[in-house]
Design an enzyme around this catalytic site. Structure first.
Site, PDB file in Angstrom:
ATOM      1  N   ASP A  23       0.817  -1.211   0.000  1.00 40.87           N
ATOM      2  CA  ASP A  23       0.000   0.000   0.000  1.00 40.87           C
ATOM      3  C   ASP A  23       0.852   1.263   0.000  1.00 40.87           C
ATOM      4  O   ASP A  23       0.484   2.265  -0.605  1.00 40.87           O
ATOM      5  CB  ASP A  23      -0.921   0.008   1.224  1.00 40.87           C
ATOM      6  CG  ASP A  23      -2.184  -0.815   1.004  1.00 40.87           C
ATOM      7  OD1 ASP A  23      -2.355  -1.353  -0.108  1.00 40.87           O
ATOM      8  OD2 ASP A  23      -2.984  -0.928   1.947  1.00 40.87           O
ATOM      9  N   ASP A  52      -1.751  11.474  22.463  1.00 41.10           N
ATOM     10  CA  ASP A  52      -0.484  10.979  21.917  1.00 41.10           C
ATOM     11  C   ASP A  52      -0.312  11.365  20.454  1.00 41.10           C
ATOM     12  O   ASP A  52       0.807  11.600  19.994  1.00 41.10           O
ATOM     13  CB  ASP A  52      -0.406   9.457  22.038  1.00 41.10           C
ATOM     14  CG  ASP A  52      -0.013   9.005  23.436  1.00 41.10           C
ATOM     15  OD1 ASP A  52       0.207   9.883  24.297  1.00 41.10           O
ATOM     16  OD2 ASP A  52       0.073   7.788  23.663  1.00 41.10           O
TER      17      ASP A  52
END
Length: 309
Positions: free
Chosen positions: A69, A168
């Site tokens: 990908d 995060d």
């Protein structure tokens, strides 16, 4: 049709020579022209013409991505200003965009020659990262540096302030990118037929804690707040900026920015559905193998199953 011209986009590190040799042999039989980027010249046979990235896109009818990908996304980004159909040949472990396995390649190329395929249009995110223009077909992410605090940023949609994040990472994805980092961060799966932008925080500590889905006509702005941890900015998994502590990212949805060759859309959808179901199984590769029928296990032999993601 006239002589078909194929541009080869190679995985940066994997050995692609068996697949390239297959394409070169097919091209010789069908009088097809082959080209590759100049930096990959030493990785292909002599008949393949080397040219600049810009000329490669302008001078070919179809791009053939050989890898996973990531390679496919690179081919789409390469052609974003002059979209060309991209055929994905799978060499990766778990691909959601690529469709063709190496043994299927000659038949796939025959169908390219006769026009027996459809073209699937894909959107991208056109991003202004502190004044630099970049595009992302999967996602753009702001990620904290470990041990240095949290990403702290505000969200505005069309200039309207929505709130802030302390997390995060912040992941903004397209519908096709919803199966990647956004999904891992807890975001929703979005149908490829949907036109939308998804903003998902990873491990939120305070502020907005769920995914936000906005219209393709709205502009998303993420701006770092004073005191934010240094962040890296990733585009489709590639770091384009590292250690930023201030600045803003403006993100717009861009329609029909990339074209993907589909030979068997139904089979492709079934494969993708299976891959998604495997992602949600908390099993090791050898445990996944035990779920397969005995005949298929024998067929696979020693081949490696995709690792858990």
């Amino acid at each position: 049709m006239d002589r078909i011209r194929l541009g080869l986009v190679l995985h940066p590190t994997r050995d692609v020579s068996p697949v390239v040799d297959t394409i070169a042999a097919w091209a010789a039989r069908h009088d097809a022209a082959l080209a590759v980027r100049a930096e990959d010249r030493q990785r292909v046979p002599d008949p393949v013409q080397a040219m600049s990235e810009k000329d490669l896109v302008a001078g070919t009818d179809v791009l053939v991505s050989i890898g996973g990908d990531g390679t496919m996304l690179g081919a789409l980004r390469m052609a974003v200003d002059d979209p060309k159909p991209v055929l994905g040949v799978h060499l990766g472990k778990l691909g959601f965009l690529v469709e063709v396995e190496p043994p299927e390649l000659p038949a796939a190329l025959d169908r390219l020659l006769t026009g027996e395929y459809i073209v699937e249009a894909h959107s991208c995110l056109a991003c202004d990262v502190c004044g630099d223009d970049v595009v992302a077909f999967n996602d753009i992410a702001l990620i904290r540096q470990p041990g240095q605090g949290f990403v702290t940023a505000t969200l505005a949609v069309n200039g309207q302030q929505y709130g802030y994040y302390r997390c995060d990472a912040l992941v903004v994805s397209t519908p096709i990118g919803s199966t990647a980092y956004s999904y891992a961060a807890g975001g929703p799966l979005i149908s490829p037929a949907t036109r939308a932008v998804v903003v998902t925080p990873s491990a939120p500590m305070s502020g907005i804690s769920r995914s936000v889905v906005v219209s393709p006509d709205e502009m998303v702005r993420l701006e770092l707040r004073p005191g934010s941890a240094p962040v890296a900015v990733e585009v489709d998994g590639m770091v384009i900026r590292d250690g930023s502590t201030s600045g803003a990212v403006d993100i717009r949805y861009r329609h029909d920015a990339g074209l993907v060759v589909r030979l068997d859309p139904r089979r492709y959808q079934e494969r993708s559905q299976l891959k998604l179901s495997l992602l949600d199984l908390p099993l090791l590769p050898e445990q996944l193998r035990e779920l397969l029928p005995e005949s298929l296990r024998r067929q696979l032999g020693r081949r490696e199953l995709p690792p858990p993601r």
